[in-house]
Enzyme design. Structure first.
Site, mmCIF file in Angstrom:
data_model
loop_
_atom_site.group_PDB
_atom_site.id
_atom_site.type_symbol
_atom_site.label_atom_id
_atom_site.label_comp_id
_atom_site.label_asym_id
_atom_site.label_seq_id
_atom_site.Cartn_x
_atom_site.Cartn_y
_atom_site.Cartn_z
ATOM 1 N N ASN A 1 0.503 -8.612 -37.816
ATOM 2 C CA ASN A 1 0.295 -7.851 -39.045
ATOM 3 C C ASN A 1 1.594 -7.122 -39.385
ATOM 4 O O ASN A 1 1.954 -6.141 -38.728
ATOM 5 C CB ASN A 1 -0.855 -6.853 -38.840
ATOM 6 C CG ASN A 1 -1.061 -5.948 -40.041
ATOM 7 O OD1 ASN A 1 -0.566 -6.217 -41.126
ATOM 8 N ND2 ASN A 1 -1.805 -4.870 -39.838
ATOM 9 N N LYS B 1 2.254 -5.347 -41.927
ATOM 10 C CA LYS B 1 2.022 -4.097 -42.655
ATOM 11 C C LYS B 1 2.992 -3.996 -43.841
ATOM 12 O O LYS B 1 3.265 -5.000 -44.489
ATOM 13 C CB LYS B 1 2.126 -2.910 -41.701
ATOM 14 C CG LYS B 1 1.179 -3.051 -40.497
ATOM 15 C CD LYS B 1 1.118 -1.800 -39.649
ATOM 16 C CE LYS B 1 0.189 -2.017 -38.474
ATOM 17 N NZ LYS B 1 0.004 -0.761 -37.683
ATOM 18 N N HIS C 1 -8.714 -2.399 -41.754
ATOM 19 C CA HIS C 1 -7.749 -1.840 -40.811
ATOM 20 C C HIS C 1 -7.817 -0.319 -40.885
ATOM 21 O O HIS C 1 -8.044 0.262 -41.947
ATOM 22 C CB HIS C 1 -6.340 -2.331 -41.154
ATOM 23 C CG HIS C 1 -5.322 -2.040 -40.103
ATOM 24 N ND1 HIS C 1 -4.753 -0.792 -39.944
ATOM 25 C CD2 HIS C 1 -4.780 -2.821 -39.127
ATOM 26 C CE1 HIS C 1 -3.906 -0.815 -38.944
ATOM 27 N NE2 HIS C 1 -3.896 -2.045 -38.426
ATOM 28 N N GLU D 1 -5.695 1.895 -41.008
ATOM 29 C CA GLU D 1 -4.786 2.502 -41.980
ATOM 30 C C GLU D 1 -5.348 2.406 -43.394
ATOM 31 O O GLU D 1 -5.131 3.302 -44.221
ATOM 32 C CB GLU D 1 -3.404 1.844 -41.875
ATOM 33 C CG GLU D 1 -2.706 2.199 -40.567
ATOM 34 C CD GLU D 1 -1.630 1.221 -40.141
ATOM 35 O OE1 GLU D 1 -1.054 1.432 -39.065
ATOM 36 O OE2 GLU D 1 -1.369 0.245 -40.885
ATOM 37 N N GLU E 1 -9.378 -1.967 -32.605
ATOM 38 C CA GLU E 1 -8.112 -1.249 -32.600
ATOM 39 C C GLU E 1 -8.388 0.245 -32.420
ATOM 40 O O GLU E 1 -8.733 0.923 -33.385
ATOM 41 C CB GLU E 1 -7.336 -1.500 -33.886
ATOM 42 C CG GLU E 1 -8.194 -1.515 -35.159
ATOM 43 C CD GLU E 1 -7.373 -1.330 -36.419
ATOM 44 O OE1 GLU E 1 -6.195 -1.689 -36.419
ATOM 45 O OE2 GLU E 1 -7.920 -0.800 -37.389
ATOM 46 N N GLY F 1 0.621 1.883 -32.636
ATOM 47 C CA GLY F 1 1.995 2.316 -32.849
ATOM 48 C C GLY F 1 2.416 3.533 -32.044
ATOM 49 O O GLY F 1 3.493 4.076 -32.270
ATOM 50 N N SER G 1 -0.712 -1.216 -29.861
ATOM 51 C CA SER G 1 0.499 -1.200 -29.030
ATOM 52 C C SER G 1 0.564 -2.384 -28.063
ATOM 53 O O SER G 1 0.890 -2.232 -26.882
ATOM 54 C CB SER G 1 0.594 0.119 -28.262
ATOM 55 O OG SER G 1 0.757 1.210 -29.152
ATOM 56 N N GLY H 1 3.870 -3.757 -34.797
ATOM 57 C CA GLY H 1 5.329 -3.692 -34.761
ATOM 58 C C GLY H 1 5.993 -4.818 -34.001
ATOM 59 O O GLY H 1 7.060 -5.302 -34.388
#
Length: 252
Positions: A10, A12, A93, A95, A164, A170, A209, A231
């Site tokens: 992903n 993002k 998600h 976020e 998640e 992150g 992570s 990431g």
């Protein structure tokens, strides 16, 4: 036969056309890492270009709107996403839930819209640090799941769930193996209640992570059928390292 591990990157809100070189490198690596299923979810601006550059991996979107079209400035419908070359969409998600106030009902409606045009879906669920500390993680996640999943007769082929823990995304922190295993087992039990026997084929991804140095341990946990990677998916080297770790779990 068990499905291949599903490793989804992903991106993002990262990525311009210069990032297509990373997508190409991931695509080339996927040709030899065939024991895992690999996919990327770039920003919407790169969907079509990524699909053209990477034809061996899955390409999907990070969100969609519930409506087929209309006066929704800045939004993108599921049909538009499919037309751009996507095969799936990530929904719910943390976020999106936090930054855009998306509810379980919103996620369910988006899922129904995506399925109706032929897209597969990855539905995300997870608890906050406060909910984990309060001992309500299991109930929070299973309630989210039940309220967020759309009806789907062929869920085993069309639906993926991603767990998640919000506090691990992150941050470099990860839950213990036991904590992850307990949540994934609870998700599987809930899926069986929602979809019946078809739920046995629904893959449950872990996201939070995930990196090359912890991927093997995480992907070896029972009921973990892959990873939703943030990431670490922005670099072909690190992402391919996670895919390689997923293959090791099969060999072992």
């Amino acid at each position: 036969m068990a499905k291949r591990p599903y490793i989804v990157g992903n991106w993002k809100m990262h990525g311009t056309r210069s990032m297509l070189s990373e997508a190409r490198a991931i695509d080339r690596a996927a040709e030899r890492l065939i024991k895992a299923e690999v996919a990327l979810a770039p920003p919407a601006t790169l969907l079509h270009a990524t699909r053209k550059e990477a034809d061996l991996i899955g390409v999907g979107a990070q969100d969609c709107h519930t409506a087929e079209g209309g006066a929704h400035t800045g939004d993108i419908s599921a049909a538009m996403i499919k037309d751009a070359g996507a095969g799936f969409v990530i929904l719910g998600h943390s976020e999106r839930r936090a930054d855009h106030g998306e509810t379980n009902e919103d996620v369910k409606a988006k899922g129904q819209a995506a399925l109706s045009v032929g897209l597969n879906i990855i539905v995300c669920v997870g608890e906050t640090e406060q909910q984990r500390d309060a001992g309500t993680a299991l109930s929070v996640v299973t309630e989210q799941l039940a309220a967020s999943l759309p009806e789907c007769a062929d869920a085993g082929d069309r639906v993926t769930v991603a767990y998640e823990p919000v506090w691990a995304i992150g941050t470099g922190r990860t839950p213990t193996v036991e904590e992850i295993g307990a949540i994934h087992a609870a998700i599987r039990a809930s899926l069986l209640e929602i979809y019946g026997e078809a739920a046995q084929e629904v893959r449950i991804l872990y996201g939070g992570s995930v990196k090359p140095d912890n991927a093997s341990e995480l992907l070896s946990i029972p009921e973990v059928g892959g990873a939703l990677v943030g990431g670490a998916s922005l670099s072909a080297d690190s992402f391919v390292g996670i895919v390689a770790a997923a293959m090791e779990t099969i060999d072992n």
